[in-house]
Design a protein around this motif. Sequence first.
Motif, PDB file in Angstrom:
ATOM      1  N   ASP A   1     -48.815 -15.082  39.887  1.00  0.00           N
ATOM      2  CA  ASP A   1     -49.065 -15.993  38.760  1.00  0.00           C
ATOM      3  C   ASP A   1     -47.932 -15.991  37.745  1.00  0.00           C
ATOM      4  N   PHE A   2     -46.706 -15.958  38.235  1.00  0.00           N
ATOM      5  CA  PHE A   2     -45.529 -16.013  37.370  1.00  0.00           C
ATOM      6  C   PHE A   2     -44.780 -17.286  37.706  1.00  0.00           C
ATOM      7  N   ARG A   3     -44.645 -18.159  36.728  1.00  0.00           N
ATOM      8  CA  ARG A   3     -43.981 -19.441  36.940  1.00  0.00           C
ATOM      9  C   ARG A   3     -42.520 -19.348  36.521  1.00  0.00           C
ATOM     10  N   ILE A   4     -41.655 -19.837  37.398  1.00  0.00           N
ATOM     11  CA  ILE A   4     -40.225 -19.882  37.100  1.00  0.00           C
ATOM     12  C   ILE A   4     -39.673 -21.149  37.746  1.00  0.00           C
ATOM     13  N   SER A   5     -38.754 -21.804  37.066  1.00  0.00           N
ATOM     14  CA  SER A   5     -38.202 -23.049  37.590  1.00  0.00           C
ATOM     15  C   SER A   5     -36.935 -22.770  38.402  1.00  0.00           C
ATOM     16  N   LYS A   6     -36.565 -23.755  39.216  1.00  0.00           N
ATOM     17  CA  LYS A   6     -35.342 -23.619  40.013  1.00  0.00           C
ATOM     18  C   LYS A   6     -34.120 -23.542  39.115  1.00  0.00           C
ATOM     19  N   SER A   7     -34.131 -24.259  37.994  1.00  0.00           N
ATOM     20  CA  SER A   7     -32.975 -24.224  37.096  1.00  0.00           C
ATOM     21  C   SER A   7     -32.831 -22.854  36.437  1.00  0.00           C
ATOM     22  N   GLU A   8     -33.957 -22.186  36.144  1.00  0.00           N
ATOM     23  CA  GLU A   8     -33.881 -20.825  35.606  1.00  0.00           C
ATOM     24  C   GLU A   8     -33.303 -19.870  36.646  1.00  0.00           C
ATOM     25  N   LEU A   9     -33.720 -20.044  37.894  1.00  0.00           N
ATOM     26  CA  LEU A   9     -33.187 -19.205  38.974  1.00  0.00           C
ATOM     27  C   LEU A   9     -31.685 -19.411  39.127  1.00  0.00           C
TER      28      LEU A   9
ATOM     29  N   GLU B   1     -29.457 -13.909  31.734  1.00  0.00           N
ATOM     30  CA  GLU B   1     -29.708 -12.542  32.174  1.00  0.00           C
ATOM     31  C   GLU B   1     -31.123 -12.435  32.750  1.00  0.00           C
ATOM     32  N   CYS B   2     -31.246 -11.729  33.861  1.00  0.00           N
ATOM     33  CA  CYS B   2     -32.551 -11.487  34.483  1.00  0.00           C
ATOM     34  C   CYS B   2     -33.180 -10.292  33.786  1.00  0.00           C
ATOM     35  N   GLY B   3     -34.268 -10.539  33.107  1.00  0.00           N
ATOM     36  CA  GLY B   3     -34.938  -9.467  32.385  1.00  0.00           C
ATOM     37  C   GLY B   3     -35.755  -8.574  33.304  1.00  0.00           C
ATOM     38  N   ASP B   4     -36.178  -7.455  32.757  1.00  0.00           N
ATOM     39  CA  ASP B   4     -36.982  -6.498  33.526  1.00  0.00           C
ATOM     40  C   ASP B   4     -38.289  -7.122  34.014  1.00  0.00           C
ATOM     41  N   GLN B   5     -38.917  -7.943  33.169  1.00  0.00           N
ATOM     42  CA  GLN B   5     -40.196  -8.543  33.534  1.00  0.00           C
ATOM     43  C   GLN B   5     -40.048  -9.483  34.730  1.00  0.00           C
ATOM     44  N   ILE B   6     -38.989 -10.262  34.754  1.00  0.00           N
ATOM     45  CA  ILE B   6     -38.776 -11.186  35.872  1.00  0.00           C
ATOM     46  C   ILE B   6     -38.547 -10.412  37.162  1.00  0.00           C
ATOM     47  N   LEU B   7     -37.685  -9.410  37.106  1.00  0.00           N
ATOM     48  CA  LEU B   7     -37.403  -8.619  38.310  1.00  0.00           C
ATOM     49  C   LEU B   7     -38.646  -7.867  38.775  1.00  0.00           C
ATOM     50  N   ARG B   8     -39.400  -7.280  37.849  1.00  0.00           N
ATOM     51  CA  ARG B   8     -40.625  -6.554  38.204  1.00  0.00           C
ATOM     52  C   ARG B   8     -41.626  -7.489  38.890  1.00  0.00           C
ATOM     53  N   ASN B   9     -41.827  -8.671  38.322  1.00  0.00           N
ATOM     54  CA  ASN B   9     -42.757  -9.627  38.928  1.00  0.00           C
ATOM     55  C   ASN B   9     -42.268 -10.096  40.288  1.00  0.00           C
ATOM     56  N   PHE B  10     -40.948 -10.291  40.428  1.00  0.00           N
ATOM     57  CA  PHE B  10     -40.421 -10.695  41.727  1.00  0.00           C
ATOM     58  C   PHE B  10     -40.644  -9.608  42.769  1.00  0.00           C
ATOM     59  N   LEU B  11     -40.400  -8.357  42.408  1.00  0.00           N
ATOM     60  CA  LEU B  11     -40.593  -7.257  43.361  1.00  0.00           C
ATOM     61  C   LEU B  11     -42.057  -7.141  43.781  1.00  0.00           C
ATOM     62  N   ASN B  12     -42.968  -7.250  42.821  1.00  0.00           N
ATOM     63  CA  ASN B  12     -44.402  -7.198  43.146  1.00  0.00           C
ATOM     64  C   ASN B  12     -44.804  -8.368  44.035  1.00  0.00           C
ATOM     65  N   ALA B  13     -44.284  -9.553  43.742  1.00  0.00           N
ATOM     66  CA  ALA B  13     -44.600 -10.735  44.544  1.00  0.00           C
ATOM     67  C   ALA B  13     -43.997 -10.626  45.935  1.00  0.00           C
TER      68      ALA B  13
END
Length: 87
Positions: A29-37, A51-63
């Motif tokens: 349930d984490f929304r991110i756009s292609k332009s942000e990526l 910059e990729c923050g800790d929260q984004i990386l943590r959510n990506f790893l869990n996903a």
Amino acid sequence: MTNNDIFKKLRVAHKLRDEDIVNIMKLVDFRISKSELNAMFRREDHPKYMECGDQILRNFLNALIIHLRGPMPKKGEKKQPKKKSND
């Protein structure tokens, strides 16, 4: 090594496209756009670099774990064995 470097290496190692990453992030349930990526995958000296923050990386790893292994069974439930197809 920065979070952006880790994110880039995981993307390459798993052969993921932007659309794949967006869909994987939806698993937690984490929304991110292609332009942000794209902004995170740019070089640090680029004006649109993000910059990729800790929260984004943590959510990506869990996903990514859910994407690769499947969702974790709830307490008290046993994981269903994969059925073999007799094709």
